[in-house]
Write a protein that holds these residues in place. Structure first.
Motif, PDB file in Angstrom:
ATOM      1  N   CYS A  75      21.185   1.488   9.047  1.00 29.89           N
ATOM      2  CA  CYS A  75      20.343   0.679   9.764  1.00 29.89           C
ATOM      3  C   CYS A  75      21.086  -0.435  10.470  1.00 29.89           C
ATOM      4  CB  CYS A  75      19.175  -0.033   8.703  1.00 29.89           C
ATOM      5  SG  CYS A  75      18.175   1.384   7.792  1.00 29.89           S
ATOM      6  N   GLY A  76      20.245  -1.227  11.423  1.00 27.00           N
ATOM      7  CA  GLY A  76      20.810  -2.412  11.808  1.00 27.00           C
ATOM      8  C   GLY A  76      19.739  -3.468  11.840  1.00 27.00           C
ATOM      9  N   TRP A  77      20.220  -4.573  11.693  1.00 28.02           N
ATOM     10  CA  TRP A  77      19.419  -5.955  11.478  1.00 28.02           C
ATOM     11  C   TRP A  77      20.043  -7.019  12.730  1.00 28.02           C
ATOM     12  CZ3 TRP A  77      21.379  -3.125   7.462  1.00 28.02           C
ATOM     13  CH2 TRP A  77      20.412  -2.551   6.810  1.00 28.02           C
ATOM     14  N   VAL A  78      19.096  -7.610  13.268  1.00 28.11           N
ATOM     15  CA  VAL A  78      19.411  -8.877  14.048  1.00 28.11           C
ATOM     16  C   VAL A  78      20.162  -9.844  13.304  1.00 28.11           C
ATOM     17  CG1 VAL A  78      18.927 -10.655  15.815  1.00 28.11           C
ATOM     18  CG2 VAL A  78      17.551  -8.187  15.824  1.00 28.11           C
ATOM     19  N   THR A 100      15.421  -9.031  11.735  1.00 27.31           N
ATOM     20  CA  THR A 100      14.302  -7.903  11.987  1.00 27.31           C
ATOM     21  C   THR A 100      15.261  -6.831  12.221  1.00 27.31           C
ATOM     22  OG1 THR A 100      12.905  -9.500  13.387  1.00 27.31           O
ATOM     23  CG2 THR A 100      12.687  -7.002  13.981  1.00 27.31           C
ATOM     24  N   MET A 101      14.680  -5.505  11.589  1.00 27.91           N
ATOM     25  CA  MET A 101      15.396  -4.218  11.616  1.00 27.91           C
ATOM     26  C   MET A 101      14.994  -3.740  12.928  1.00 27.91           C
ATOM     27  SD  MET A 101      15.227  -0.833   9.158  1.00 27.91           S
ATOM     28  CE  MET A 101      15.598  -1.667   8.003  1.00 27.91           C
ATOM     29  N   LEU A 102      16.256  -3.546  13.855  1.00 29.49           N
ATOM     30  CA  LEU A 102      16.032  -2.752  14.992  1.00 29.49           C
ATOM     31  C   LEU A 102      16.473  -1.309  15.158  1.00 29.49           C
ATOM     32  CD1 LEU A 102      17.669  -5.483  17.512  1.00 29.49           C
ATOM     33  CD2 LEU A 102      15.314  -5.379  16.909  1.00 29.49           C
ATOM     34  N   LEU A 103      17.454  -1.122  14.201  1.00 28.20           N
ATOM     35  CA  LEU A 103      18.226   0.455  14.188  1.00 28.20           C
ATOM     36  C   LEU A 103      17.525   1.052  12.643  1.00 28.20           C
ATOM     37  CD1 LEU A 103      21.686  -0.164  15.149  1.00 28.20           C
ATOM     38  CD2 LEU A 103      19.780   0.486  16.730  1.00 28.20           C
ATOM     39  N   GLU A 104      16.563   1.933  12.714  1.00 25.81           N
ATOM     40  CA  GLU A 104      15.861   2.169  11.600  1.00 25.81           C
ATOM     41  C   GLU A 104      16.165   3.814  11.124  1.00 25.81           C
ATOM     42  OE1 GLU A 104      11.753   1.755  12.702  1.00 25.81           O
ATOM     43  OE2 GLU A 104      11.969  -0.404  12.603  1.00 25.81           O
ATOM     44  N   ASN A 105      16.711   3.728   9.786  1.00 19.07           N
ATOM     45  CA  ASN A 105      16.691   4.897   9.280  1.00 19.07           C
ATOM     46  C   ASN A 105      17.599   6.064  10.155  1.00 19.07           C
ATOM     47  OD1 ASN A 105      15.407   4.549   6.832  1.00 19.07           O
ATOM     48  ND2 ASN A 105      13.412   4.634   8.407  1.00 19.07           N
ATOM     49  N   TYR A 106      18.907   5.863  10.563  1.00 14.66           N
ATOM     50  CA  TYR A 106      19.514   6.656  11.211  1.00 14.66           C
ATOM     51  C   TYR A 106      20.278   7.951  10.289  1.00 14.66           C
ATOM     52  CZ  TYR A 106      18.889   4.300  15.414  1.00 14.66           C
ATOM     53  OH  TYR A 106      18.361   3.920  16.806  1.00 14.66           O
ATOM     54  N   ARG A 107      20.400   9.094  10.764  1.00 18.42           N
ATOM     55  CA  ARG A 107      20.930   9.976   9.857  1.00 18.42           C
ATOM     56  C   ARG A 107      22.061  10.642  10.748  1.00 18.42           C
ATOM     57  NH1 ARG A 107      15.932  10.626   9.683  1.00 18.42           N
ATOM     58  NH2 ARG A 107      15.669  12.291  11.077  1.00 18.42           N
ATOM     59  N   THR A 113      27.695  10.883  15.971  1.00 19.52           N
ATOM     60  CA  THR A 113      26.365  10.732  16.373  1.00 19.52           C
ATOM     61  C   THR A 113      25.458  10.561  15.313  1.00 19.52           C
ATOM     62  OG1 THR A 113      25.740  12.750  16.734  1.00 19.52           O
ATOM     63  CG2 THR A 113      26.669  11.737  18.691  1.00 19.52           C
ATOM     64  N   TRP A 114      24.506   9.582  15.368  1.00 15.50           N
ATOM     65  CA  TRP A 114      23.425   9.499  14.416  1.00 15.50           C
ATOM     66  C   TRP A 114      22.133   9.540  15.220  1.00 15.50           C
ATOM     67  CZ3 TRP A 114      28.043   7.131  14.440  1.00 15.50           C
ATOM     68  CH2 TRP A 114      28.858   7.411  13.400  1.00 15.50           C
ATOM     69  N   ARG A 115      21.079   9.790  14.454  1.00 15.45           N
ATOM     70  CA  ARG A 115      19.668   9.799  14.927  1.00 15.45           C
ATOM     71  C   ARG A 115      18.628   9.138  14.260  1.00 15.45           C
ATOM     72  NH1 ARG A 115      18.916  14.520  19.119  1.00 15.45           N
ATOM     73  NH2 ARG A 115      21.001  15.308  19.326  1.00 15.45           N
ATOM     74  N   GLY A 116      17.958   8.376  14.956  1.00 18.12           N
ATOM     75  CA  GLY A 116      16.953   7.550  14.183  1.00 18.12           C
ATOM     76  C   GLY A 116      15.997   7.087  15.158  1.00 18.12           C
ATOM     77  N   THR A 117      15.586   5.877  14.594  1.00 18.48           N
ATOM     78  CA  THR A 117      14.452   5.062  15.502  1.00 18.48           C
ATOM     79  C   THR A 117      15.031   3.759  15.874  1.00 18.48           C
ATOM     80  OG1 THR A 117      12.639   6.228  14.291  1.00 18.48           O
ATOM     81  CG2 THR A 117      11.973   4.210  15.511  1.00 18.48           C
ATOM     82  N   LEU A 118      14.724   3.364  17.068  1.00 18.61           N
ATOM     83  CA  LEU A 118      14.989   2.261  17.766  1.00 18.61           C
ATOM     84  C   LEU A 118      13.805   1.289  17.882  1.00 18.61           C
ATOM     85  CD1 LEU A 118      17.185   0.113  19.109  1.00 18.61           C
ATOM     86  CD2 LEU A 118      16.518   1.527  21.375  1.00 18.61           C
ATOM     87  N   TYR A 119      13.835   0.039  17.437  1.00 15.24           N
ATOM     88  CA  TYR A 119      12.708  -1.058  17.383  1.00 15.24           C
ATOM     89  C   TYR A 119      12.906  -1.842  18.484  1.00 15.24           C
ATOM     90  CZ  TYR A 119       9.350  -4.509  16.535  1.00 15.24           C
ATOM     91  OH  TYR A 119       8.220  -5.560  16.633  1.00 15.24           O
ATOM     92  N   PHE A 127      11.200   3.721  19.316  1.00 12.64           N
ATOM     93  CA  PHE A 127      11.479   4.847  20.029  1.00 12.64           C
ATOM     94  C   PHE A 127      12.662   6.010  19.401  1.00 12.64           C
ATOM     95  CE2 PHE A 127      10.724   1.413  23.155  1.00 12.64           C
ATOM     96  CZ  PHE A 127       9.795   2.049  23.980  1.00 12.64           C
ATOM     97  N   SER A 128      12.464   7.245  19.763  1.00 16.31           N
ATOM     98  CA  SER A 128      13.615   8.102  19.125  1.00 16.31           C
ATOM     99  C   SER A 128      14.599   7.546  19.558  1.00 16.31           C
ATOM    100  CB  SER A 128      13.127   9.521  19.460  1.00 16.31           C
ATOM    101  OG  SER A 128      13.227   9.738  20.792  1.00 16.31           O
TER     102      SER A 128
END
Length: 165
Positions: A75-78, A100-107, A113-119, A127-128
């Motif tokens: 994950c990634g937080w500001v 705030t969490m911007l990078l959510e649940n990347y696998r 490469t990792w895939r997850g959700t971008l806020y 977004f995916s």
């Protein structure tokens, strides 16, 4: 799929009619070895090294994101935001952008490469997304909509400390 009735060799019923059980077993063993080889290769790719706890500056130099583990995911937080980014976030009902969490649940989805959700706070949308480590000091962050039909990406740069001011 196939019902085994006895240990005696028998003929295969279906597409490969006429093959003995021994030939099928040999074919099955080859297929199993090939599958294990593929699984081993895929497993190696899926066991991507995690992006370490790091700080990443976006290309507009307006936000720094700290990446790190969140459970078994990435994950990634500001960690820092300039005044304009904070103001944009407040317009979208986010009182404080830092944290705030911007990078959510990347696998992991490959060796780098990792895939997850971008806020995206100023759009209040998710977004995916895919993160690709370009080098130890650069990563590409891509966000997509409509199943990947429309995508945008940015190159984020690793920094060693938060900006001042």
């Amino acid at each position: 799929m196939f019902k085994r009735e006895s240990a005696a060799p028998r003929k295969f019923i279906g597409k490969g009619r006429g093959r003995s059980a021994r030939a099928l077993a040999r074919h099955g063993a080859l297929a199993a070895m090939a599958t294990m080889g593929l699984a081993a290769t895929t497993g190696a790719a899926a066991a991507a090294p995690a992006i370490p706890d790091a700080l990443w500056l976006n290309p507009f130099r307006s936000v720094v994101v700290r990446t790190g583990p969140c459970g078994e995911r990435l994950c990634g937080w500001v960690a820092w935001a300039n005044a304009k980014a904070e103001a944009d976030a407040r317009e979208h009902k986010i009182e404080r952008l830092v944290g705030t969490m911007l990078l959510e649940n990347y696998r992991p989805s490959g060796a780098i490469t990792w895939r997850g959700t971008l806020y995206v706070p100023d759009m209040d949308s998710r977004f995916s997304s895919e993160i690709t480590l370009i080098s130890p000091n650069e990563m590409k962050v891509k966000g997509c909509i409509l199943g990947g039909l429309f995508c945008k990406s940015q190159i984020w740069t690793r920094v060693t400390e938060l900006p001042r001011g």
